[in-house]
Design an enzyme around this catalytic site. Structure first.
Site, PDB file in Angstrom:
ATOM      1  N   ALA A 101       2.319  29.005   7.164  1.00 43.37           N
ATOM      2  CA  ALA A 101       3.009  29.727   8.271  1.00 43.37           C
ATOM      3  C   ALA A 101       2.838  28.846   9.286  1.00 43.37           C
ATOM      4  O   ALA A 101       2.225  27.584   9.380  1.00 43.37           O
ATOM      5  CB  ALA A 101       2.357  30.977   8.757  1.00 43.37           C
ATOM      6  N   LYS A 102       3.752  28.981  10.405  1.00 42.84           N
ATOM      7  CA  LYS A 102       3.625  28.333  11.818  1.00 42.84           C
ATOM      8  C   LYS A 102       4.458  28.976  12.756  1.00 42.84           C
ATOM      9  O   LYS A 102       5.278  29.957  12.442  1.00 42.84           O
ATOM     10  CB  LYS A 102       4.649  26.879  11.372  1.00 42.84           C
ATOM     11  CG  LYS A 102       4.164  25.848  12.520  1.00 42.84           C
ATOM     12  CD  LYS A 102       2.689  25.115  11.967  1.00 42.84           C
ATOM     13  CE  LYS A 102       2.561  23.796  12.951  1.00 42.84           C
ATOM     14  NZ  LYS A 102       1.270  23.129  12.167  1.00 42.84           N
TER      15      LYS A 102
END
Ligand code: NAD
Length: 410
Positions: A101-102
Site C-alpha cells: 500500500a502507499k
C-alpha cells in the site's frame, strides 16, 4: 513513462515468464482499493484550506497492506499507485507477510505549522480509518513524514479503537517503535552492496562510492560503507555536492550534518558543481534521494560497476537499458531498500507480541533476511539469464501469484 507505467512494464516482463492469463495479469497489476479524500483544515487565519489525501492498497494476498505515507506538493494518484505496487513486490521479495500500500497528502509541509500538520494528519486518519487495521492496513513514514507524524496517527486511531501501537510503524521508541528502525534501510542497502561486491569479486577496501542524498537512507548507507573500508568520494544533497578523491570522512560529515542540517561548507572535501556529481568515476553509485535522477544522458556517462538503488525509482527505463548494455549491474529498489519495511515488520511483530528486542537482535534478523533475499534473487537471475531487476520482479510476482491461487482468487 511515469513511474506507474514503468512498474507495469517490469510486471509485464515477469508475467510473460510465467505465462499468466490476461485476466490474472490485470488483477495483479491493478490496485485493490483506492481512497481519494478531501481534507479541510482551518489555517491560523481561520480560513478553510483544502487538501487531497490518498491511501491506495495494491494487493493483500500475502498479508495486511503495508506502506508509507508521504507529504509532498507533487503527490499524485498515479505515483501513489506505483509506489503501492512496488510495496507489494518488495514485501514479497523479502518474504515478510504483508501486501502493498502507499499513501500521501498533496501538501507542502514546510508551509504548515506543527499544529496544522497535526490537525491535517488526524483529519486524514479519520477519513481513511475504515481501511486501516493491524491486520488490514498498517501505514509507515515516507517522504516528509516522521516518527512524530506516526505518533499522531497511532493516537488518532486509538481514540476510536483503543490503544493500538501495531496500527503504524516507524513510531518513536517511547511509543513502541523498534530499535534499529532509523538505520535499517541504510543497513539493508549496505548489506546488499556487500553481497553483490562479493559475488562480483570486488573488494570493498579498494572500492570507491558516490552517494546522492544525505538524509536518512543516504547518510546511514554512506557511514556503513565508510566503516567497511569503502572510499566514499562524492556526496550530494539538495544544496551541495562534495568531492574528495582520497575519501570523505563520513563519520565527521554525519556529525557536521547534525550540527548544521546539511553538508554545505564541510571542510573535508571540495564543493563541485551539482551537474558533475554523476561524472565522478567510482565503483559503486548509490542514488538515495529522488525518483528518475538517472536519466539516459546520465546513464551514458556513468563510469561505475554497480548501481544500488537506495531511493525508490531512481533509474528511468531507458537509463536501465543503457546501464545493462554497458554491463553495469543494477540492484533494483525493491530489493536494495527493503531493509526499512523488514524492520517495520519487526516493529509490528514486537507490538503484537508486546515483547521488545534489543538492537543487536534487530540488526542480526535484518541481515539474515536481506542476505537470503539477495541470494534468492541473484540465483534466479543466473538461472533465468535475466537482469537482477527482472529476477526480483519475477520472484515477487511468482510469490504473489501463488498466494492468489491458494486463496482461490485465480
Ligand atoms: P530524506 O528526506 O531523509 O533525505 C533525502 C536526501 O536527499 C536529503 O539529503 C536531501 O537533501 C537530498 N535531496 C533532495 N533533493 C535532492 C536533489 N535534487 N539532489 C540531490 N539530493 C537531493 O529521505 P530518505 O528517507 O533518506 O529517503 C530517500 C529515498 O529513499 C526516497 O526515495 C525514499 O522513498 C527512499 N526510501 C526510504 C526509506 C526509509 O526508510 N527512509 C525506505 C525505503 C525507501
Amino acid at each position: 513513462m511515469n513511474l506507474y507505467e514503468q512498474v507495469g512494464y517490469f510486471c509485464d516482463r515477469a508475467f510473460e515468464k510465467i505465462n499468466l492469463k490476461e485476466s490474472h495479469k490485470s488483477i495483479l497489476k491493478n490496485c485493490y482499493r483506492e481512497l481519494d479524500v478531501q481534507i479541510v483544515i482551518h489555517g491560523q487565519d481561520g480560513e478553510p484550506k483544502e487538501y487531497r489525501g490518498f491511501r491506495i492498497q495494491h494487493n493483500g494476498a500475502r498479508g495486511p497492506y503495508k506502506g508509507g505515507i508521504r507529504y509532498h506538493q507533487m503527490v499524485d494518484i498515479n505515483e501513489v499507485r506505483a509506489l503501492a505496487s512496488l510495496m507489494t513486490w518488495k514485501n514479497a521479495i523479502v518474504d515478510v507477510p504483508f501486501g502493498g500500500a502507499k499513501g500521501g497528502i498533496r501538501v507542502d509541509p514546510t508551509k504548515l505549522t506543527k499544529k496544522e500538520l497535526e490537525t491535517l494528519t488526524r483529519s486524514f486518519v479519520r477519513k481513511i480509518d475504515m481501511a486501516l487495521g493491524t491486520h488490514r492496513d498498517i501505514p509507515a513514514p515516507d517522504l516528509n513524514t516522521n516518527p512524530q507524524v506516526m505518533a499522531w496517527i497511532m493516537d488518532e486511531y486509538g481514540r476510536k479503537h483503543g490503544h493500538t501501537p501495531a496500527i503504524v510503524t516507524g513510531k518513536p521508541l517511547e511509543l513502541g517503535g523498534s530499535k534499529g528502525r532509523i538505520s535499517a534501510t541504510g543497513l539493508g542497502v549496505f548489506i546488499i552492496t556487500k553481497e553483490i561486491c562479493s559475488k562480483l569479486e570486488i573488494p570493498l577496501q579498494t572500492s570507491k562510492a558516490i552517494v546522492q542524498g544525505f538524509g536518512n537512507v543516504g547518510s546511514y548507507t554512506a557511514e556503513f560503507l565508510y566503516r567497511a573500508g569503502v572510499k566514499v568520494i562524492a556526496i550530494q544533497d539538495a544544496y551541495a555536492t562534495l568531492h574528495n578523491d582520497s575519501g570523505i570522512d563520513v563519520v565527521k560529515l554525519v556529525k557536521y550534518l547534525k550540527e548544521t542540517g546539511g553538508i554545505k561548507g564541510f571542510k573535508g572535501a571540495e564543493e563541485i558543481n551539482s551537474k558533475d556529481f554523476f561524472s565522478v568515476k567510482s565503483t559503486i553509485v548509490i542514488p538515495a534521494a529522488l525518483e528518475n535522477v538517472i536519466t539516459k544522458e546520465i546513464a551514458k556517462k556513468l563510469d561505475c560497476k554497480i548501481v544500488v538503488e537506495a531511493a525508490n525509482g531512481p533509474t528511468t527505463m531507458e537509463a536501465d537499458s543503457i546501464l545493462n548494455e554497458k554491463g553495469v549491474v543494477v540492484i533494483p529498489d525493491i530489493l536494495a531498500n527493503a531493509g526499512g519495511v523488514t524492520c517495520s515488520y519487526f516493529e509490528w511483530t514486537q507490538n503484537l507480541t508486546e515483547y521488545y528486542w534489543d538492537e543487536e537482535k534487530v540488526n542480526e534478523e535484518l541481515r539474515k533476511i536481506m542476505v537470503r533475499a539477495f541470494s534468492e534473487v541473484y540465483e534466479l537471475s543466473k538461472k533465468e539469464k535475466v537482469t537482477i531487476r527482472d529476477a526480483a520482479f519475477l520472484l515477487a510476482v511468482k510469490r504473489v501469484n501463488t498466494a492468489m491461487q491458494l486463496r482461490g482468487a485465480f
